[in-house]
Motif scaffolding. Structure first.
Motif, PDB file in Angstrom:
ATOM      1  N   TRP A  24       9.087   0.446   5.446  1.00  0.00           N
ATOM      2  CA  TRP A  24       9.243  -0.012   4.059  1.00  0.00           C
ATOM      3  C   TRP A  24       7.867  -0.289   3.446  1.00  0.00           C
ATOM      4  CZ3 TRP A  24      13.222   0.813   1.184  1.00  0.00           C
ATOM      5  CH2 TRP A  24      14.506   0.830   1.720  1.00  0.00           C
ATOM      6  N   ALA A  25       6.953  -0.844   4.243  1.00  0.00           N
ATOM      7  CA  ALA A  25       5.606  -1.152   3.718  1.00  0.00           C
ATOM      8  C   ALA A  25       4.914   0.138   3.260  1.00  0.00           C
ATOM      9  CB  ALA A  25       4.773  -1.857   4.784  1.00  0.00           C
ATOM     10  N   LEU A  26       5.019   1.205   4.054  1.00  0.00           N
ATOM     11  CA  LEU A  26       4.394   2.484   3.669  1.00  0.00           C
ATOM     12  C   LEU A  26       4.989   2.986   2.357  1.00  0.00           C
ATOM     13  CD1 LEU A  26       4.228   4.329   7.125  1.00  0.00           C
ATOM     14  CD2 LEU A  26       2.297   3.453   5.788  1.00  0.00           C
ATOM     15  N   LEU A  27       6.308   2.861   2.232  1.00  0.00           N
ATOM     16  CA  LEU A  27       6.963   3.318   0.996  1.00  0.00           C
ATOM     17  C   LEU A  27       6.457   2.546  -0.217  1.00  0.00           C
ATOM     18  CD1 LEU A  27      10.740   3.787   1.875  1.00  0.00           C
ATOM     19  CD2 LEU A  27       9.186   5.483   0.918  1.00  0.00           C
ATOM     20  N   TYR A  28       6.392   1.222  -0.097  1.00  0.00           N
ATOM     21  CA  TYR A  28       5.940   0.420  -1.246  1.00  0.00           C
ATOM     22  C   TYR A  28       4.457   0.676  -1.547  1.00  0.00           C
ATOM     23  CZ  TYR A  28      10.420  -1.808  -1.789  1.00  0.00           C
ATOM     24  OH  TYR A  28      11.757  -2.025  -2.034  1.00  0.00           O
ATOM     25  N   LEU A  29       3.666   0.986  -0.542  1.00  0.00           N
ATOM     26  CA  LEU A  29       2.256   1.324  -0.799  1.00  0.00           C
ATOM     27  C   LEU A  29       2.162   2.605  -1.626  1.00  0.00           C
ATOM     28  CD1 LEU A  29       0.660   0.578   2.702  1.00  0.00           C
ATOM     29  CD2 LEU A  29       0.178  -0.641   0.566  1.00  0.00           C
ATOM     30  N   MET A  30       3.035   3.577  -1.297  1.00  0.00           N
ATOM     31  CA  MET A  30       3.006   4.850  -2.044  1.00  0.00           C
ATOM     32  C   MET A  30       3.488   4.655  -3.479  1.00  0.00           C
ATOM     33  SD  MET A  30       4.159   7.862   0.527  1.00  0.00           S
ATOM     34  CE  MET A  30       5.390   7.080   1.515  1.00  0.00           C
ATOM     35  N   HIS A  31       4.442   3.754  -3.659  1.00  0.00           N
ATOM     36  CA  HIS A  31       4.983   3.521  -5.005  1.00  0.00           C
ATOM     37  C   HIS A  31       4.072   2.651  -5.859  1.00  0.00           C
ATOM     38  CE1 HIS A  31       9.132   5.213  -5.226  1.00  0.00           C
ATOM     39  NE2 HIS A  31       8.909   5.347  -3.935  1.00  0.00           N
ATOM     40  N   HIS A  32       3.177   1.893  -5.218  1.00  0.00           N
ATOM     41  CA  HIS A  32       2.331   0.957  -5.969  1.00  0.00           C
ATOM     42  C   HIS A  32       0.860   1.110  -5.591  1.00  0.00           C
ATOM     43  CE1 HIS A  32       5.803  -1.148  -7.642  1.00  0.00           C
ATOM     44  NE2 HIS A  32       6.359  -0.950  -6.470  1.00  0.00           N
ATOM     45  N   PRO A  33       0.230   2.225  -6.031  1.00  0.00           N
ATOM     46  CA  PRO A  33      -1.178   2.447  -5.659  1.00  0.00           C
ATOM     47  C   PRO A  33      -2.096   1.320  -6.132  1.00  0.00           C
ATOM     48  CG  PRO A  33      -0.399   4.114  -7.250  1.00  0.00           C
ATOM     49  CD  PRO A  33       0.792   3.317  -6.824  1.00  0.00           C
ATOM     50  N   GLU A  34      -1.732   0.660  -7.244  1.00  0.00           N
ATOM     51  CA  GLU A  34      -2.591  -0.428  -7.754  1.00  0.00           C
ATOM     52  C   GLU A  34      -2.567  -1.620  -6.790  1.00  0.00           C
ATOM     53  OE1 GLU A  34       0.417   0.319  -8.762  1.00  0.00           O
ATOM     54  OE2 GLU A  34       1.457  -1.595  -8.918  1.00  0.00           O
ATOM     55  N   ILE A  35      -1.432  -1.844  -6.148  1.00  0.00           N
ATOM     56  CA  ILE A  35      -1.352  -2.936  -5.162  1.00  0.00           C
ATOM     57  C   ILE A  35      -2.098  -2.527  -3.884  1.00  0.00           C
ATOM     58  CG2 ILE A  35       0.231  -4.297  -3.727  1.00  0.00           C
ATOM     59  CD1 ILE A  35       2.229  -4.188  -6.042  1.00  0.00           C
ATOM     60  N   LYS A  36      -1.957  -1.258  -3.516  1.00  0.00           N
ATOM     61  CA  LYS A  36      -2.685  -0.759  -2.334  1.00  0.00           C
ATOM     62  C   LYS A  36      -4.190  -0.963  -2.539  1.00  0.00           C
ATOM     63  CE  LYS A  36      -3.790   3.429  -1.939  1.00  0.00           C
ATOM     64  NZ  LYS A  36      -3.747   4.888  -1.986  1.00  0.00           N
ATOM     65  N   GLN A  37      -4.648  -0.668  -3.750  1.00  0.00           N
ATOM     66  CA  GLN A  37      -6.071  -0.822  -4.077  1.00  0.00           C
ATOM     67  C   GLN A  37      -6.513  -2.284  -3.921  1.00  0.00           C
ATOM     68  OE1 GLN A  37      -8.191   1.798  -4.859  1.00  0.00           O
ATOM     69  NE2 GLN A  37      -9.588   0.098  -4.407  1.00  0.00           N
ATOM     70  N   LYS A  38      -5.690  -3.200  -4.431  1.00  0.00           N
ATOM     71  CA  LYS A  38      -5.988  -4.643  -4.318  1.00  0.00           C
ATOM     72  C   LYS A  38      -6.095  -5.063  -2.855  1.00  0.00           C
ATOM     73  CE  LYS A  38      -4.461  -7.446  -8.157  1.00  0.00           C
ATOM     74  NZ  LYS A  38      -3.461  -8.307  -8.695  1.00  0.00           N
TER      75      LYS A  38
END
Ligand code: HEM
Length: 229
Positions: free
Chosen positions: A47-61
């Motif tokens: 699930w974490a990988l999925l949410y990272l792909m859906h929210h690149p701005e959060i991944k960047q943070k």
């Protein structure tokens, strides 16, 4: 370590009548640890990988926080408190990924009444974790993926909503693996984002965030690109 400790305890109780420290019990507990301890954490990471792909701005943070605090150093438990966004992200993944929405079944040992309803002895009961994790009175805009709900006014991991999170259930039978699971999730995610960029296979067609409900809430099979940073 667990097996060693168990065998030592078993030795000390050889004269005990009706001991529960039997070989069968040991095999059962080890089997439980494997079953309860592997699928749960790996499912949460999916699930974490999925949410990272859906929210690149959060991944960047997250990557900025990790790079600033750790540089190239390995993540350790000692510096965990200095990565509030990582904690907040993982907790929001646990809230929306919601891997055990129905909890595990419990049985009533005797008849009891609650708010005018009789729960007869031996009834099978599910204390729905989902009824809390998706309650708008507790988590405003519950369908929105928003890790910041767990960041307090001082920019630290905290706040009221954090205290209401029960992905590991509550009470005497709550998950005994919670500290281990949290440690695994933190170490895995931090190291992964430090070393790799997480990208969808096709940015125009992101994998679905719809789960399939069985005993667990499981995401559909998906592909992900891990690009060395
Ligand atoms: C993200 C990871 C995990 C989640 C969300 C999770 C969640 C849960 C939940 C909701 C329960 C049911 C509690 C209840 O009946 O009220 C449970 C039980 C249990 N979990 Fe976990 N768990 C996780 C990881 C682990 C790990 C890593 C271990 C051990 C290695 C573990 C071992 C157990 C065991 C043995 C039980 C049964 C406890 C009992 O019936 O008394 N879990 N878990």
């Amino acid at each position: 370590d667990y097996i060693d400790a168990y065998l030592l305890e078993q030795k000390q109780r050889t004269t005990e009548v009706n001991t529960t420290f039997t070989d069968e019990q040991l095999a059962g507990s080890v089997r439980d640890f494997f079953a309860a301890g592997t699928e749960t954490t790996s499912l949460t990471l999916r699930w974490a990988l999925l949410y990272l792909m859906h929210h690149p701005e959060i991944k960047q943070k997250l990557q900025t926080e990790i790079d600033t605090v750790l540089g190239g150093d390995k993540p350790t438990m000692e510096i965990k408190d200095r990565l509030p966004m990582v904690d907040a992200f993982l907790l929001e993944v646990q809230r929306l990924g919601n891997i055990l929405p129905l909890n595990l079944p419990h049985t009533t040992k005797e008849d009891f009444w609650y708010q005018g309803y009789l729960f007869p002895k031996n009834a099978i009961m599910f204390f729905m974790i989902d009824s809390v994790l998706s309650d708008p009175a507790i988590f405003p805009e519950p369908l929105k993926f928003n890790p910041e709900r767990f960041i307090d006014a001082d920019g630290q991991f905290g706040g009221e909503q954090k205290d209401k999170m029960i992905p590991f259930s509550t009470g005497r039978r709550m998950c005994p693996g919670e500290p281990l699971a949290k440690m695994e999730l933190y170490l895995f995610l931090t190291r992964l984002l430090q070393r790799f960029d997480v990208e969808p296979e096709d940015p125009k067609r992101l994998p679905s965030l719809e789960g399939t409900l069985g005993i667990t809430n499981m995401p559909e099979t998906f592909n992900v690109r891990l690009i060395k940073r």
